[in-house]
Enzyme design. Structure first.
Site, mmCIF file in Angstrom:
data_model
loop_
_atom_site.group_PDB
_atom_site.id
_atom_site.type_symbol
_atom_site.label_atom_id
_atom_site.label_comp_id
_atom_site.label_asym_id
_atom_site.label_seq_id
_atom_site.Cartn_x
_atom_site.Cartn_y
_atom_site.Cartn_z
ATOM 1 N N LYS A 84 44.687 35.479 47.676
ATOM 2 C CA LYS A 84 46.077 35.267 47.249
ATOM 3 C C LYS A 84 47.079 36.100 48.053
ATOM 4 O O LYS A 84 46.828 37.258 48.368
ATOM 5 C CB LYS A 84 46.217 35.596 45.759
ATOM 6 C CG LYS A 84 47.507 35.113 45.130
ATOM 7 C CD LYS A 84 47.422 35.154 43.630
ATOM 8 C CE LYS A 84 48.703 34.656 42.970
ATOM 9 N NZ LYS A 84 49.036 33.278 43.342
ATOM 10 N N GLY A 89 44.432 43.781 48.206
ATOM 11 C CA GLY A 89 43.371 43.578 49.195
ATOM 12 C C GLY A 89 43.758 42.599 50.289
ATOM 13 O O GLY A 89 43.477 42.828 51.475
ATOM 14 N N CYS A 90 44.422 41.524 49.908
ATOM 15 C CA CYS A 90 44.812 40.491 50.870
ATOM 16 C C CYS A 90 45.901 41.000 51.814
ATOM 17 O O CYS A 90 45.934 40.635 52.994
ATOM 18 C CB CYS A 90 45.282 39.236 50.138
ATOM 19 S SG CYS A 90 43.968 38.481 49.151
ATOM 20 N N THR A 91 46.781 41.838 51.304
ATOM 21 C CA THR A 91 47.834 42.423 52.146
ATOM 22 C C THR A 91 47.228 43.394 53.160
ATOM 23 O O THR A 91 47.569 43.355 54.351
ATOM 24 C CB THR A 91 48.872 43.156 51.275
ATOM 25 O OG1 THR A 91 49.489 42.214 50.392
ATOM 26 C CG2 THR A 91 49.950 43.797 52.140
ATOM 27 N N ALA A 94 45.450 41.293 55.841
ATOM 28 C CA ALA A 94 46.403 40.610 56.720
ATOM 29 C C ALA A 94 47.055 41.587 57.697
ATOM 30 O O ALA A 94 47.198 41.285 58.892
ATOM 31 C CB ALA A 94 47.472 39.908 55.878
#
Length: 198
Positions: A84, A89-91, A94
């Site tokens: 998401k 974690g995704c930030t 990325a």
């Protein structure tokens, strides 16, 4: 009488030979057992794409334009799936890919991020963190093709979601490496190392 004694004496030796043959046969079966492992993996629903042609796709990017895997033929592609936009974690993941841009460029590789978020959500996420690669919006079809759309369990609640995964695709569209259930810290560096070893 002597002949009968010789026949009786020979019998235990023959029995030993048969016993040895059985032991050897059992060992051979045990050695062959690991070959059955892929069948067990398939039964559990584990998909391995390494060495196979990467599933084709066409998705909308964060700018509202269609992007196809075939557009990158002749280049290496780092295709990563994340749960998401704008979550911790995704930030982190990325931004790690963003910061490794020079390394990916040297290896003639492009990075593509995929999640089920909308094009609008991708636009905000990309702008907020100044991401330098496309984010693609999937309806779960591509996630399923790559085997990353999974049943997940959090705090006793089960739901379908993306299992964080990365695929390294070569110039000919073949998957050369895959990482499933990715642990974010150090992951971008792992992918860079894999690219350098190709």
């Amino acid at each position: 009488m002597a002949t009968k004694r010789k026949a009786k004496a020979a019998t235990p030796k023959a029995a030993k030979k048969k016993a040895v043959k059985k032991v050897v046969a059992k060992k051979a079966v045990k050695k062959a057992a690991p070959k059955a492992a892929p069948k067990k993996a398939a039964a559990k629903g584990i998909i391995t794409l390494a060495g196979k042609a990467a599933p084709a796709f066409t998705l909308m990017n964060d700018g509202g334009k269609k992007v196809s895997l075939k557009d990158f033929r002749g280049q290496r592609v780092v295709l990563y799936f994340y749960p998401k936009d704008d979550t911790p974690g995704c930030t982190t993941e990325a931004c790690a890919f963003r910061d490794a841009e020079a390394d990916f460029s040297k290896a003639d590789a492009v990075v593509l991020g995929v999640s089920k978020d909308t094009v609008k959500s991708h636009q905000k996420f990309k702008t907020k963190f100044k991401l330098n690669f496309p984010l693609l919006a999937d309806d779960a079809g591509v996630c399923e093709a790559y085997g990353v759309w999974k049943l997940k369990n959090m705090y006793g609640r089960t739901y379908m979601g993306i299992e964080r995964s990365t695929f390294l695709i070569d110039e000919d569209g073949k998957v050369r490496a895959e990482w499933r259930k990715v642990s974010v810290p150090g992951h971008a560096d792992e992918v860079v190392k894999a690219l350098r070893s190709l």
